[in-house]
Design a protein around this motif. Structure first.
Motif, PDB file in Angstrom:
ATOM      1  N   SER A  38      50.080  53.426  50.933  1.00 59.77           N
ATOM      2  CA  SER A  38      51.215  52.825  50.240  1.00 59.77           C
ATOM      3  C   SER A  38      51.842  51.735  51.098  1.00 59.77           C
ATOM      4  O   SER A  38      51.656  51.686  52.317  1.00 59.77           O
ATOM      5  CB  SER A  38      52.272  53.885  49.897  1.00 59.77           C
ATOM      6  OG  SER A  38      52.745  54.528  51.073  1.00 59.77           O
ATOM      7  N   TRP A  39      52.612  50.871  50.436  1.00 60.28           N
ATOM      8  CA  TRP A  39      53.291  49.749  51.076  1.00 60.28           C
ATOM      9  C   TRP A  39      54.236  50.261  52.163  1.00 60.28           C
ATOM     10  O   TRP A  39      55.149  51.049  51.890  1.00 60.28           O
ATOM     11  CB  TRP A  39      54.064  48.991  50.002  1.00 60.28           C
ATOM     12  CG  TRP A  39      54.785  47.758  50.456  1.00 60.28           C
ATOM     13  CD1 TRP A  39      56.036  47.706  50.999  1.00 60.28           C
ATOM     14  CD2 TRP A  39      54.324  46.419  50.395  1.00 60.28           C
ATOM     15  NE1 TRP A  39      56.395  46.411  51.273  1.00 60.28           N
ATOM     16  CE2 TRP A  39      55.337  45.585  50.905  1.00 60.28           C
ATOM     17  CE3 TRP A  39      53.151  45.825  49.941  1.00 60.28           C
ATOM     18  CZ2 TRP A  39      55.230  44.210  50.981  1.00 60.28           C
ATOM     19  CZ3 TRP A  39      53.029  44.450  50.012  1.00 60.28           C
ATOM     20  CH2 TRP A  39      54.058  43.659  50.530  1.00 60.28           C
ATOM     21  N   CYS A  40      54.014  49.840  53.416  1.00 61.90           N
ATOM     22  CA  CYS A  40      54.832  50.271  54.558  1.00 61.90           C
ATOM     23  C   CYS A  40      54.891  51.798  54.694  1.00 61.90           C
ATOM     24  O   CYS A  40      55.842  52.348  55.262  1.00 61.90           O
ATOM     25  CB  CYS A  40      56.251  49.716  54.466  1.00 61.90           C
ATOM     26  SG  CYS A  40      56.331  47.916  54.534  1.00 61.90           S
ATOM     27  N   ASN A  41      53.894  52.475  54.149  1.00 60.31           N
ATOM     28  CA  ASN A  41      53.818  53.938  54.175  1.00 60.31           C
ATOM     29  C   ASN A  41      55.057  54.593  53.558  1.00 60.31           C
ATOM     30  O   ASN A  41      55.511  55.654  53.992  1.00 60.31           O
ATOM     31  CB  ASN A  41      53.612  54.460  55.603  1.00 60.31           C
ATOM     32  CG  ASN A  41      53.154  55.911  55.626  1.00 60.31           C
ATOM     33  OD1 ASN A  41      52.394  56.354  54.766  1.00 60.31           O
ATOM     34  ND2 ASN A  41      53.617  56.677  56.596  1.00 60.31           N
ATOM     35  N   THR A  42      55.621  53.953  52.535  1.00 61.08           N
ATOM     36  CA  THR A  42      56.821  54.506  51.902  1.00 61.08           C
ATOM     37  C   THR A  42      56.534  55.765  51.087  1.00 61.08           C
ATOM     38  O   THR A  42      57.456  56.550  50.833  1.00 61.08           O
ATOM     39  CB  THR A  42      57.457  53.459  50.975  1.00 61.08           C
ATOM     40  OG1 THR A  42      56.467  52.986  50.055  1.00 61.08           O
ATOM     41  CG2 THR A  42      58.020  52.290  51.772  1.00 61.08           C
ATOM     42  N   GLN A  43      55.271  55.931  50.626  1.00 63.02           N
ATOM     43  CA  GLN A  43      54.911  57.108  49.809  1.00 63.02           C
ATOM     44  C   GLN A  43      55.976  57.336  48.727  1.00 63.02           C
ATOM     45  O   GLN A  43      56.622  58.390  48.684  1.00 63.02           O
ATOM     46  CB  GLN A  43      54.778  58.341  50.707  1.00 63.02           C
ATOM     47  CG  GLN A  43      53.765  58.160  51.844  1.00 63.02           C
ATOM     48  CD  GLN A  43      53.782  59.296  52.841  1.00 63.02           C
ATOM     49  OE1 GLN A  43      53.545  60.448  52.490  1.00 63.02           O
ATOM     50  NE2 GLN A  43      54.092  58.964  54.095  1.00 63.02           N
ATOM     51  N   PRO A  44      56.185  56.356  47.860  1.00 69.36           N
ATOM     52  CA  PRO A  44      57.356  56.368  46.985  1.00 69.36           C
ATOM     53  C   PRO A  44      57.262  57.310  45.791  1.00 69.36           C
ATOM     54  O   PRO A  44      58.268  57.585  45.144  1.00 69.36           O
ATOM     55  CB  PRO A  44      57.416  54.918  46.501  1.00 69.36           C
ATOM     56  CG  PRO A  44      55.984  54.492  46.454  1.00 69.36           C
ATOM     57  CD  PRO A  44      55.355  55.156  47.657  1.00 69.36           C
ATOM     58  N   TRP A  45      56.086  57.777  45.476  1.00 67.08           N
ATOM     59  CA  TRP A  45      55.886  58.571  44.265  1.00 67.08           C
ATOM     60  C   TRP A  45      56.571  59.931  44.339  1.00 67.08           C
ATOM     61  O   TRP A  45      56.744  60.534  45.399  1.00 67.08           O
ATOM     62  CB  TRP A  45      54.387  58.767  44.048  1.00 67.08           C
ATOM     63  CG  TRP A  45      53.683  59.179  45.314  1.00 67.08           C
ATOM     64  CD1 TRP A  45      53.653  60.424  45.904  1.00 67.08           C
ATOM     65  CD2 TRP A  45      52.945  58.319  46.184  1.00 67.08           C
ATOM     66  NE1 TRP A  45      52.945  60.380  47.076  1.00 67.08           N
ATOM     67  CE2 TRP A  45      52.503  59.121  47.279  1.00 67.08           C
ATOM     68  CE3 TRP A  45      52.615  56.965  46.153  1.00 67.08           C
ATOM     69  CZ2 TRP A  45      51.727  58.604  48.319  1.00 67.08           C
ATOM     70  CZ3 TRP A  45      51.857  56.447  47.196  1.00 67.08           C
ATOM     71  CH2 TRP A  45      51.416  57.252  48.261  1.00 67.08           C
ATOM     72  N   GLY A 136      61.051  48.410  42.971  1.00 66.91           N
ATOM     73  CA  GLY A 136      60.535  47.477  41.980  1.00 66.91           C
ATOM     74  C   GLY A 136      59.039  47.594  41.765  1.00 66.91           C
ATOM     75  O   GLY A 136      58.471  48.692  41.777  1.00 66.91           O
ATOM     76  N   VAL A 137      58.385  46.433  41.618  1.00 67.11           N
ATOM     77  CA  VAL A 137      56.971  46.416  41.280  1.00 67.11           C
ATOM     78  C   VAL A 137      56.118  47.018  42.390  1.00 67.11           C
ATOM     79  O   VAL A 137      55.077  47.628  42.122  1.00 67.11           O
ATOM     80  CB  VAL A 137      56.507  44.982  40.950  1.00 67.11           C
ATOM     81  CG1 VAL A 137      56.547  44.087  42.175  1.00 67.11           C
ATOM     82  CG2 VAL A 137      55.111  44.985  40.349  1.00 67.11           C
ATOM     83  N   TYR A 138      56.540  46.891  43.634  1.00 70.51           N
ATOM     84  CA  TYR A 138      55.736  47.415  44.739  1.00 70.51           C
ATOM     85  C   TYR A 138      55.647  48.945  44.679  1.00 70.51           C
ATOM     86  O   TYR A 138      54.600  49.531  44.966  1.00 70.51           O
ATOM     87  CB  TYR A 138      56.298  46.945  46.076  1.00 70.51           C
ATOM     88  CG  TYR A 138      56.112  45.467  46.270  1.00 70.51           C
ATOM     89  CD1 TYR A 138      54.875  44.948  46.649  1.00 70.51           C
ATOM     90  CD2 TYR A 138      57.154  44.577  46.031  1.00 70.51           C
ATOM     91  CE1 TYR A 138      54.693  43.587  46.798  1.00 70.51           C
ATOM     92  CE2 TYR A 138      56.978  43.212  46.185  1.00 70.51           C
ATOM     93  CZ  TYR A 138      55.749  42.718  46.565  1.00 70.51           C
ATOM     94  OH  TYR A 138      55.561  41.367  46.712  1.00 70.51           O
TER      95      TYR A 138
END
Length: 224
Positions: A38-45, A136-138
């Motif tokens: 994930s983007w910057c390892n945010t693991q946003p899910w 957002g989209v990311y």
């Protein structure tokens, strides 16, 4: 099982057996999903997971809502489908209805099949995937990768699964029913369980164009 085998054998399951899946298998499924980059390892899910009677109750409530209320998704829908994208979409729809024995002119039967999205095609489990609004989209892109990982992991574990954008069409209702915080956007759902091997709909497969249609090789450099 190799990645190539997983990719070629996986399909969107649209008919399930009612049997619930052991918790150990579900834990393994989502542990594999958590390995998604994930983007910057945010693991946003985040996944809101149901089983058995709760899934059935959710299906009844969502079906009743979807039958009488307009779509209200958190994320914007496509502005349209043109050219080859429209052709591919239509081809997939026609093949699905053919597998079910539904004529193109039978709008009622097609609508009834669409509504099966809101009963999760009889799956004993559904996971609603969300992303933080602030990303957002990311965040949504990362969630798409997460969904793909879960689908391949389900195949490895012998499960049937189907990603469902239709569930996100009624995001406010889904958010309320599952007690999802307002700072999370509903992305989609994944319904899963054991595939019904005797269901004609599970013989349906989508086609893929040659990779050369998607890849553009840049062979000349440009001066700045």
């Amino acid at each position: 099982m190799t990645l190539s085998r997983l990719l070629t054998s996986r399909y969107s399951c649209r008919a399930f057996l009612p049997d619930e899946i052991d918790e150990a298998i579900i834990d393994r499924l989502f542990a594999l999903g958590q390995l998604t980059p994930s983007w910057c390892n945010t693991q946003p899910w985040r996944a809101y997971l149901t089983r058995g009677a709760v899934t059935a109750s959710f299906a009844r409530a969502l079906s009743a809502h979807a039958a009488s209320q307009p779509a209200d998704p958190d994320l914007p829908l496509p502005r349209g489908y043109t050219g080859v994208r429209d052709e591919r979409r239509r081809e997939a729809g026609h093949a699905l209805y053919a597998a079910l024995g539904i004529e193109r002119s039978d709008r009622d039967a097609r609508a009834a099949q669409m509504m099966r999205n809101f009963t999760f095609f009889g799956a004993p489990h559904v996971a609603v995937v969300t992303t933080p609004v602030e990303l957002g989209v990311y965040g949504a892109v990362d969630c798409g990768a997460y969904v793909s990982t879960l689908l391949l992991a389900a195949e490895e574990l012998g499960l049937g699964a189907v990603p469902q954008g239709a569930v996100a069409l009624h995001s406010p209702f889904v958010r309320s029913w599952l007690s999802i915080p307002d700072d999370e956007s509903v992305v989609c759902a994944i319904s899963f369980g054991r595939a019904d091997p005797d269901a004609p709909v599970n013989t349906f497969r989508t086609s893929r164009v040659d990779a050369g249609e998607a890849v553009r090789r840049v062979t000349e450099s440009r001066s700045s």
